[in-house]
Design a protein around this motif. Sequence first.
Motif, PDB file in Angstrom:
ATOM      1  N   ASP A  99      40.649  23.625  40.092  1.00  0.00           N
ATOM      2  CA  ASP A  99      39.799  24.881  39.100  1.00  0.00           C
ATOM      3  C   ASP A  99      38.436  25.019  39.521  1.00  0.00           C
ATOM      4  O   ASP A  99      37.858  24.080  39.438  1.00  0.00           O
ATOM      5  CB  ASP A  99      40.023  24.654  37.635  1.00  0.00           C
ATOM      6  CG  ASP A  99      39.614  25.508  36.549  1.00  0.00           C
ATOM      7  OD1 ASP A  99      39.001  26.537  37.080  1.00  0.00           O
ATOM      8  OD2 ASP A  99      40.159  25.454  35.493  1.00  0.00           O
ATOM      9  N   VAL A 140      36.055  26.472  37.724  1.00  0.00           N
ATOM     10  CA  VAL A 140      35.338  26.618  36.880  1.00  0.00           C
ATOM     11  C   VAL A 140      34.541  25.340  36.944  1.00  0.00           C
ATOM     12  O   VAL A 140      33.276  24.905  36.188  1.00  0.00           O
ATOM     13  CB  VAL A 140      35.825  26.638  35.376  1.00  0.00           C
ATOM     14  CG1 VAL A 140      36.426  25.395  34.951  1.00  0.00           C
ATOM     15  CG2 VAL A 140      34.912  27.368  34.456  1.00  0.00           C
ATOM     16  N   SER A 191      39.462  28.608  29.269  1.00  0.00           N
ATOM     17  CA  SER A 191      38.370  29.431  29.908  1.00  0.00           C
ATOM     18  C   SER A 191      37.390  29.908  28.743  1.00  0.00           C
ATOM     19  O   SER A 191      37.018  29.099  28.095  1.00  0.00           O
ATOM     20  CB  SER A 191      38.736  30.403  30.787  1.00  0.00           C
ATOM     21  OG  SER A 191      37.876  30.792  31.773  1.00  0.00           O
ATOM     22  N   ARG A 219      40.826  19.479  32.878  1.00  0.00           N
ATOM     23  CA  ARG A 219      40.680  20.431  33.705  1.00  0.00           C
ATOM     24  C   ARG A 219      41.103  20.038  35.174  1.00  0.00           C
ATOM     25  O   ARG A 219      41.356  18.982  35.468  1.00  0.00           O
ATOM     26  CB  ARG A 219      38.927  20.682  34.320  1.00  0.00           C
ATOM     27  CG  ARG A 219      38.726  21.434  35.356  1.00  0.00           C
ATOM     28  CD  ARG A 219      37.292  22.029  35.298  1.00  0.00           C
ATOM     29  NE  ARG A 219      36.493  20.653  35.938  1.00  0.00           N
ATOM     30  CZ  ARG A 219      35.271  20.278  35.353  1.00  0.00           C
ATOM     31  NH1 ARG A 219      34.897  21.075  34.203  1.00  0.00           N
ATOM     32  NH2 ARG A 219      34.701  19.275  35.631  1.00  0.00           N
ATOM     33  N   GLY A 251      40.164  24.246  31.120  1.00  0.00           N
ATOM     34  CA  GLY A 251      39.449  25.222  32.172  1.00  0.00           C
ATOM     35  C   GLY A 251      38.269  25.886  31.429  1.00  0.00           C
ATOM     36  O   GLY A 251      37.786  26.901  31.894  1.00  0.00           O
ATOM     37  N   HIS A 257      42.679  27.522  38.437  1.00  0.00           N
ATOM     38  CA  HIS A 257      42.234  27.996  37.117  1.00  0.00           C
ATOM     39  C   HIS A 257      43.127  28.842  36.036  1.00  0.00           C
ATOM     40  O   HIS A 257      43.035  28.516  34.911  1.00  0.00           O
ATOM     41  CB  HIS A 257      40.923  28.824  37.357  1.00  0.00           C
ATOM     42  CG  HIS A 257      40.197  29.355  36.108  1.00  0.00           C
ATOM     43  ND1 HIS A 257      39.518  28.370  35.221  1.00  0.00           N
ATOM     44  CD2 HIS A 257      39.914  30.469  35.271  1.00  0.00           C
ATOM     45  CE1 HIS A 257      38.900  29.126  34.116  1.00  0.00           C
ATOM     46  NE2 HIS A 257      39.205  30.460  34.096  1.00  0.00           N
ATOM     47  N   SER A 258      44.108  29.213  36.577  1.00  0.00           N
ATOM     48  CA  SER A 258      45.193  30.222  35.975  1.00  0.00           C
ATOM     49  C   SER A 258      46.326  29.462  35.872  1.00  0.00           C
ATOM     50  O   SER A 258      47.475  29.847  35.780  1.00  0.00           O
ATOM     51  CB  SER A 258      45.316  31.491  36.612  1.00  0.00           C
ATOM     52  OG  SER A 258      44.204  32.152  36.627  1.00  0.00           O
TER      53      SER A 258
END
Length: 343
Positions: free
Chosen positions: A276, A278, A228, A272, A250, A317-318
């Motif tokens: 996700d 993002v 991220s 990615r 991410g 995302h995590s």
Amino acid sequence: MAPLARGDRRAPAPVRPRRRRRTGRLRRTLLAALVTAAVAVPVAGAARPAEVPAPAPPGIGRLTSAEPTALAGELAARYAANREALRAAEGTADSHGARRRAASLREMAAPERQFLSFDGRDGGRSAEVVGDLARAERIAVLVPGADTGLDSYGRLRAGAVALQKALQQGAYARTAVIAWLGYRTPGTGSAASLTPGRAEQAAPALRSLVQELSAVRPGARITLLGHSYGSVVCALAATRTPVAAVVLYGSPGTGFDTAADLRTTASVWAGRATGDWVAEVPHVRVPLPGGTELGFGTDPVDPRFGARRFAAGAGGHSDYLVPGSPSLRNLARIVDGQEPDRA
């Protein structure tokens, strides 16, 4: 006003400069709103923990020995000193009434934990080793993104442990993972999370760590892994840094248009997961007053960026370091110097 007669060649009124400036401001505002909405909505309600005081850490010099036995002795002394610093910070947090911070620091100060560095001030900074750094032939440096701090440190630690276990299943058993919380991460959806300022402050410290690792483990393969907002930090730190690979996952962007702009000889990887959020972040870079920018530009998984793409699975995302996930398996392969599954 009377209508123009046929043949009247009267020129239209010129556009005033002020109107052009207003149009430019409106465009920047709209783009800013898009970026803010894309980043903030999935994690609405996230907030930074209150600042908690901590004593100044002991002065600890750089590691100097490249001989494994001597290096192991240096590391043991450093781990012990930082354990005492963690305990002192725990006591301060407890007396301040910061129960969550104190509980987290108590876990971090456990006898088996290995901290290269720790400073509880200004939100907290730390670097924890998982594995045997003195003899490691493969070293991974995990750089977290927004909303990572001492109060939520367990998530970063869990990811480092998962990656270390995955690495030990590969060809090289001599591995170490460093969970690097070496900067004050921004809050998700905050102005700081949409601009490169925090990353620019963090990059020199990350570069210094890699140079120190390279000096004491000159034969080791070092990989930077940025999640991220941490991918922005890694991209900035990669320039002229002795790493074998840089992994961006991410990522909202890096602030660079292409992988070549990182000016690194390292392999640049990007991945990615399909779940996700993002992916919805607008990939823009809008100049702001003071020389900074809003947004991080080209998507690292876009072919135009030029990174090598690895398969990251269907997580959120995590979820990149979840045990057993395709993303974790492929991240371990990259750290190990092997070819991952390609996207």
